[in-house]
Design a protein around this motif. Structure first.
Motif, PDB file in Angstrom:
ATOM      1  N   GLY A  83       0.802  -1.218   0.000  1.00 11.46           N
ATOM      2  CA  GLY A  83       0.000   0.000   0.000  1.00 11.46           C
ATOM      3  C   GLY A  83       0.834   1.267   0.000  1.00 11.46           C
ATOM      4  O   GLY A  83       2.062   1.245   0.132  1.00 11.46           O
ATOM      5  N   SER A 127      -5.996   2.848  -1.298  1.00 12.60           N
ATOM      6  CA  SER A 127      -4.851   2.106  -0.774  1.00 12.60           C
ATOM      7  C   SER A 127      -5.077   1.724   0.682  1.00 12.60           C
ATOM      8  O   SER A 127      -5.724   2.454   1.452  1.00 12.60           O
ATOM      9  CB  SER A 127      -3.573   2.953  -0.910  1.00 12.60           C
ATOM     10  N   SER A 128      -4.545   0.589   1.028  1.00 12.04           N
ATOM     11  CA  SER A 128      -4.536   0.099   2.417  1.00 12.04           C
ATOM     12  C   SER A 128      -3.345  -0.829   2.572  1.00 12.04           C
ATOM     13  O   SER A 128      -2.577  -1.047   1.617  1.00 12.04           O
ATOM     14  CB  SER A 128      -5.841  -0.636   2.739  1.00 12.04           C
ATOM     15  N   SER A 129      -3.188  -1.379   3.755  1.00  9.46           N
ATOM     16  CA  SER A 129      -2.069  -2.287   3.981  1.00  9.46           C
ATOM     17  C   SER A 129      -2.201  -3.577   3.180  1.00  9.46           C
ATOM     18  O   SER A 129      -1.221  -4.320   3.014  1.00  9.46           O
ATOM     19  CB  SER A 129      -1.958  -2.618   5.470  1.00  9.46           C
ATOM     20  N   SER A 144      -3.117  -1.775  -3.152  1.00 14.09           N
ATOM     21  CA  SER A 144      -3.541  -0.500  -3.733  1.00 14.09           C
ATOM     22  C   SER A 144      -4.333  -0.754  -5.010  1.00 14.09           C
ATOM     23  O   SER A 144      -4.122  -1.761  -5.703  1.00 14.09           O
ATOM     24  CB  SER A 144      -2.328   0.380  -4.045  1.00 14.09           C
TER      25      SER A 144
END
Length: 468
Positions: free
Chosen positions: A396, A443-445, A448
């Motif tokens: 991300g 987006s995140s951990s 994306s």
């Protein structure tokens, strides 16, 4: 132009009116002659159009003096008029009423009249006397049996007759002058207001330099000059943005090239020419850094092409375009490529540019995703736009870097672990802007998702064939 127009109008009107008054005066003098003829002969006759025609002799009075006295007693001079009776070359008779001026006071005029009437004809003329300019007519009077010639003279003061006309046009001149002053003041104010933006444009243009490009022209009103001012301000803004962009690009390029140049120079300075392994290692490093510099130059060229690009729009089948891009992306090794949802519609766009931007997102996802991870791409459509997206399973985008990665040479990771120039996403953004769209990011951990959103332009509908 107003001065010329008023002057021509005033002078023309004055000359026309003056000629009309001259004609009226001549007609009045001829009427006096007709009246004198009636007094002497008792008959009315039309005075000849030619004042030089001879006057027929009269026989109603015993002497010319008696006839002339009767004429002066019955033909009364009007305003601005005078009369005189001349017998045997001497000014002997004047009207018994108050007259505007006295002809007998000017012996030269009396002698002139006597000379002009010696041929026995009526004479009309203009003379300059002490009282001013006069228009006169001299009529000989002859009595059969009287050898002493007599002349009846009627005159009009031209200056006095034209006085009212001159006064009227004097007033006109004053009013016209005041009007011209008013027109000048209004014209000065209006022209100054209309031309002020041009003056300010000249000042702004003289003040703009490469280091100071912030000068703008104030916009006042809603007329054509105001529209021109807005256009010039927009032009100055575009020039400012273009120069700013070029300056930033040069600064960024200088910054990006400084690192590989420093690396290559440092290794060359420390190179031990007698150590073959050191030479080979330095050679490989130099070639690698030069390749990176070459990729940077190519990316800069691509970015320059996308800025202000001209699109070759054409109807494109989105599903076919999606399948084509997926086929190209699946050739990139070390990842699991998955074709996601596909939009089924036709849209007007530049397929080559969309493919370029989409593959840039694909390359970006491949670089920042772990080897063997899953990367998915597809297309999606709604009522007024279509989105071309790529989703990865990477780490991300760090919080706060969402905007920076779309700037030139902006990177989510400022380290040197990932090869790249930092120009890929700016190129994608320029392609989306050229289509009137935008770039999206989620987006995140867990990964994306990037997308290129392009508005759907309505396609021309084929004409229906008429049924015979």
């Amino acid at each position: 132009m107003a001065f010329i127009g008023m002057s021509v109008a005033g002078i023309t009107s004055f000359l026309v009116q003056r000629d009309r008054i001259h004609g009226q005066i001549d007609a009045l003098l001829l009427a006096h002659v007709e009246s004198a003829r009636f007094v002497v002969t008792g008959e009315s006759a039309v005075v000849p159009a030619d004042p030089g025609a001879e006057t027929p002799p009269t026989t109603d009075f015993a002497t010319t003096a008696e006839a002339l006295e009767a004429v002066l007693a019955r033909v009364i001079p009007g305003r601005n008029e005078s009369a005189l009776g001349i017998v045997d070359g001497e000014a002997t008779l004047v009207p018994g009423v108050e007259i505007a001026f006295h002809l007998e006071d000017d012996p030269e005029f009396v002698d002139r009249v006597v000379r002009e009437t010696q041929d026995g004809a009526i004479h009309m003329g203009t003379a300059m006397l002490d009282v001013g300019t006069v228009r006169y007519i001299a009529t000989p009077i002859a009595i059969e049996g009287d050898p002493n010639p007599a002349v009846y003279v009627a005159a009009v003061d031209l200056d006095a007759a034209l006085g009212e006309l001159r006064a009227a046009f004097g007033t006109y001149a004053v009013v016209a002058a005041c009007t011209l002053v008013a027109i000048g003041l209004v014209g000065w104010f209006v022209a100054g207001r209309l031309l002020r933006p041009l003056h300010q444009l000249s000042i702004a243009a003289s003040q703009i330099t490469a280091s100071d490009r912030g000068a703008r022209i104030p916009v006042v009103g809603h007329d054509d000059i105001s529209a021109l001012t807005e256009t010039v301000n927009d032009m100055l803004g575009r020039l400012d943005r273009a120069m700013t962009s070029q300056r930033r690009l040069l600064d960024d390029v200088r910054h990006e090239l400084k690192t590989p140049i420093t690396i290559v120079r440092g290794h060359l300075e420390l190179l031990d020419a007698s150590n073959t392994d050191d030479v080979e290692a330095t050679r490989g490093l130099a070639i690698d850094e030069l390749d990176r510099m070459n990729r940077l130059v190519d990316d800069i060229e691509s970015l320059a092409e996308t800025q202000g690009m001209t699109l070759a729009r054409a109807p494109v089948d989105v599903s076919d375009l999606t399948a084509d891009v997926f086929a190209k992306a699946s050739g990139i090794p070390d990842h699991e490529w998955v074709l996601g949802a596909t939009a089924h519609l036709s849209a007007s766009l530049d397929a080559r540019r969309i493919t370029q931007g989409w593959l840039q997102l694909v390359d970006n996802a491949a670089k920042y995703s772990p080897p063997g991870s899953r990367i998915e791409l597809g297309s999606r459509a709604d009522d007024d736009s279509v989105e071309f997206w790529v989703a990865d399973r990477g780490s991300g985008i760090p919080r706060g870097a969402e905007q920076r990665i779309f700037e030139r040479f902006g990177r989510a990771d400022t380290g040197r672990g990932i090869r790249g120039s930092g120009l890929g996403l700016p190129i994608v953004r320029e392609i989306a802007k050229a289509h009137g769209g935008r770039v999206t990011l989620t987006s995140s951990s867990a990964g994306s998702r990037f997308g290129i959103v392009v508005p759907i332009d309505p396609l021309p509908q084929p004409e229906k064939a008429e049924t015979p």
